[in-house]
Motif scaffolding. Structure first.
Motif, PDB file in Angstrom:
ATOM      1  N   ASP A 108     -60.754  28.517  -2.356  1.00  0.00           N
ATOM      2  CA  ASP A 108     -61.858  28.770  -1.434  1.00  0.00           C
ATOM      3  C   ASP A 108     -63.118  28.023  -1.864  1.00  0.00           C
ATOM      4  N   ILE A 109     -63.382  28.016  -3.177  1.00  0.00           N
ATOM      5  CA  ILE A 109     -64.538  27.272  -3.685  1.00  0.00           C
ATOM      6  C   ILE A 109     -64.246  25.776  -3.665  1.00  0.00           C
ATOM      7  N   ARG A 110     -63.049  25.408  -4.055  1.00  0.00           N
ATOM      8  CA  ARG A 110     -62.660  23.982  -4.071  1.00  0.00           C
ATOM      9  C   ARG A 110     -62.838  23.337  -2.695  1.00  0.00           C
ATOM     10  N   ASN A 111     -62.306  23.974  -1.666  1.00  0.00           N
ATOM     11  CA  ASN A 111     -62.361  23.391  -0.329  1.00  0.00           C
ATOM     12  C   ASN A 111     -63.771  23.367   0.240  1.00  0.00           C
ATOM     13  N   ASN A 112     -64.494  24.457   0.052  1.00  0.00           N
ATOM     14  CA  ASN A 112     -65.805  24.556   0.691  1.00  0.00           C
ATOM     15  C   ASN A 112     -66.916  23.880  -0.101  1.00  0.00           C
ATOM     16  N   ALA A 113     -66.836  23.900  -1.420  1.00  0.00           N
ATOM     17  CA  ALA A 113     -67.807  23.142  -2.222  1.00  0.00           C
ATOM     18  C   ALA A 113     -67.592  21.652  -1.986  1.00  0.00           C
ATOM     19  N   LEU A 135     -69.343  32.116  -3.190  1.00  0.00           N
ATOM     20  CA  LEU A 135     -70.137  32.162  -4.426  1.00  0.00           C
ATOM     21  C   LEU A 135     -70.934  33.452  -4.580  1.00  0.00           C
ATOM     22  N   LYS A 136     -71.007  34.231  -3.521  1.00  0.00           N
ATOM     23  CA  LYS A 136     -71.850  35.428  -3.522  1.00  0.00           C
ATOM     24  C   LYS A 136     -71.517  36.340  -4.700  1.00  0.00           C
ATOM     25  N   GLU A 150     -73.760  30.809  -8.339  1.00  0.00           N
ATOM     26  CA  GLU A 150     -74.857  30.733  -7.375  1.00  0.00           C
ATOM     27  C   GLU A 150     -76.059  29.971  -7.924  1.00  0.00           C
ATOM     28  N   SER A 151     -76.215  29.988  -9.232  1.00  0.00           N
ATOM     29  CA  SER A 151     -77.379  29.334  -9.845  1.00  0.00           C
ATOM     30  C   SER A 151     -77.099  27.889 -10.244  1.00  0.00           C
ATOM     31  N   LYS A 152     -75.875  27.425 -10.030  1.00  0.00           N
ATOM     32  CA  LYS A 152     -75.493  26.070 -10.440  1.00  0.00           C
ATOM     33  C   LYS A 152     -75.734  25.066  -9.308  1.00  0.00           C
ATOM     34  N   SER A 153     -75.914  23.807  -9.677  1.00  0.00           N
ATOM     35  CA  SER A 153     -75.999  22.754  -8.667  1.00  0.00           C
ATOM     36  C   SER A 153     -74.599  22.491  -8.114  1.00  0.00           C
ATOM     37  N   GLU A 162     -80.527  33.417   2.509  1.00  0.00           N
ATOM     38  CA  GLU A 162     -80.768  33.565   1.073  1.00  0.00           C
ATOM     39  C   GLU A 162     -79.632  32.961   0.248  1.00  0.00           C
ATOM     40  N   GLY A 163     -78.685  32.334   0.907  1.00  0.00           N
ATOM     41  CA  GLY A 163     -77.540  31.764   0.219  1.00  0.00           C
ATOM     42  C   GLY A 163     -77.928  30.639  -0.727  1.00  0.00           C
ATOM     43  N   ALA A 164     -77.069  30.395  -1.695  1.00  0.00           N
ATOM     44  CA  ALA A 164     -77.362  29.372  -2.710  1.00  0.00           C
ATOM     45  C   ALA A 164     -77.494  27.985  -2.100  1.00  0.00           C
ATOM     46  N   PHE A 165     -76.782  27.716  -1.016  1.00  0.00           N
ATOM     47  CA  PHE A 165     -76.804  26.383  -0.412  1.00  0.00           C
ATOM     48  C   PHE A 165     -77.190  26.462   1.056  1.00  0.00           C
ATOM     49  N   GLN A 166     -77.988  25.509   1.469  1.00  0.00           N
ATOM     50  CA  GLN A 166     -78.511  25.473   2.825  1.00  0.00           C
ATOM     51  C   GLN A 166     -78.232  24.112   3.463  1.00  0.00           C
ATOM     52  N   MET A 167     -78.398  24.032   4.774  1.00  0.00           N
ATOM     53  CA  MET A 167     -78.214  22.770   5.477  1.00  0.00           C
ATOM     54  C   MET A 167     -79.404  21.852   5.207  1.00  0.00           C
ATOM     55  N   LYS A 168     -79.110  20.601   4.939  1.00  0.00           N
ATOM     56  CA  LYS A 168     -80.167  19.645   4.586  1.00  0.00           C
ATOM     57  C   LYS A 168     -80.747  18.917   5.783  1.00  0.00           C
ATOM     58  N   GLY A 169     -80.136  19.075   6.936  1.00  0.00           N
ATOM     59  CA  GLY A 169     -80.604  18.364   8.120  1.00  0.00           C
ATOM     60  C   GLY A 169     -80.089  16.933   8.154  1.00  0.00           C
ATOM     61  N   LEU A 170     -80.358  16.256   9.240  1.00  0.00           N
ATOM     62  CA  LEU A 170     -79.994  14.844   9.390  1.00  0.00           C
ATOM     63  C   LEU A 170     -81.268  14.014   9.520  1.00  0.00           C
TER      64      LEU A 170
END
Length: 259
Positions: A119-124, A96-97, A102-105, A53-61
């Motif tokens: 934490d947001i800087r590195n992971n975003a 972001l939880k 969470e609602s931003k692109s 349910e997280g804001a961001f998911q894996m897009k696949g390859l």
């Protein structure tokens, strides 16, 4: 079935009185060589974010892990995507939880980022950077074409001029980071670099703009195959760039300069 061989052994019996040599046949069992277990290559589509349910998911390859060989080996690609990249995705969702971000692109988050929130800087940054990197690769490679090639020729003199400058920037970048081809606020193509997981969208980027192509020069992106030979990795990269995707990205931003 176990292999059996017959060994001829000479047994020497010593005696205080005389020496006597006897020969006898002994059956010896030799164990079979141990079987080496091999692990089947994984499927990128099976890699999911921990928080569904997280804001961001894996897009696949858009290709298999081994599709980019020999330029990027399958083990590196699998480790890069299924360990490093998903790690950034999971940590970003956790950071972001419960926040209004969470609602931003991902682009909005990066452009308005408080750089002190590491934490947001590195992971975003890690999430966005890797998404772009994997997206602009292609097993078939090919040559630059279309509007982006015209812009490259205009802004760098020639494609070879662009390739030389990009390669030099990637080779000389100290430590871990990224090399970028961006569209700056005037609509011009510019090559720039960032350290760690920073990128040109961030508010305090030295050179700001919209990325359309990037190369990951963290060691985890190439060390299993190339070790310390970063230049060979960079040269290989030019064989697997999806220029159709880069051209598509250029066209989507060339008329909308980044402020």
């Amino acid at each position: 079935m176990k292999n059996k061989i017959i060994l001829l052994l000479t047994v020497t019996t010593l005696s205080l009185v005389s020496c006597k040599k006897e020969k006898e046949l002994i059956e010896v069992t030799i164990p079979e060589p141990e079987k080496v277990e091999t692990t089947a290559m994984g499927n990128p589509a099976d890699v999911k974010a921990e928080d569904e349910e997280g804001a961001f998911q894996m897009k696949g390859l858009p290709y298999a892990y081994n599709a980019l060989e020999p330029f990027i080996d399958a083990k590196t690609m699998e480790t890069h995507y299924s360990k490093h990249h998903v790690g950034y995705c999971n940590k970003l969702n956790a950071a972001l939880k419960g926040t209004d971000l969470e609602s931003k692109s991902i682009e909005d988050i990066l452009q308005k980022l408080d750089m002190s929130k590491t934490d947001i800087r590195n992971n975003a940054g890690g999430y966005y950077n890797h998404n772009l990197f994997f997206e602009i690769l292609n097993a078939n490679g090919g040559d630059a074409t279309g509007e982006v090639l015209e812009a490259i020729n205009k802004d760098f003199g020639s494609f070879e001029g662009f390739k030389k400058q990009f390669t030099e920037s990637a080779t000389k970048l100290f430590g871990s980071g990224w090399v970028w081809l961006i569209v700056d606020k005037s609509g011009k193509l510019v090559i720039t670099t960032t350290a760690n997981q920073d990128n040109p969208l961030m508010s305090k980027a030295e050179v700001k703009g919209t990325p359309i192509l990037t190369l990951d020069v963290w060691e985890h992106a190439y060390y299993l195959k190339y070790q310390n030979k970063r230049k060979e990795y960079i040269d290989g990269f030019f064989n697997i760039i999806n220029w159709n995707k880069v051209n598509e990205k250029f066209n989507s931003v060339s008329t909308k300069p980044t402020e």
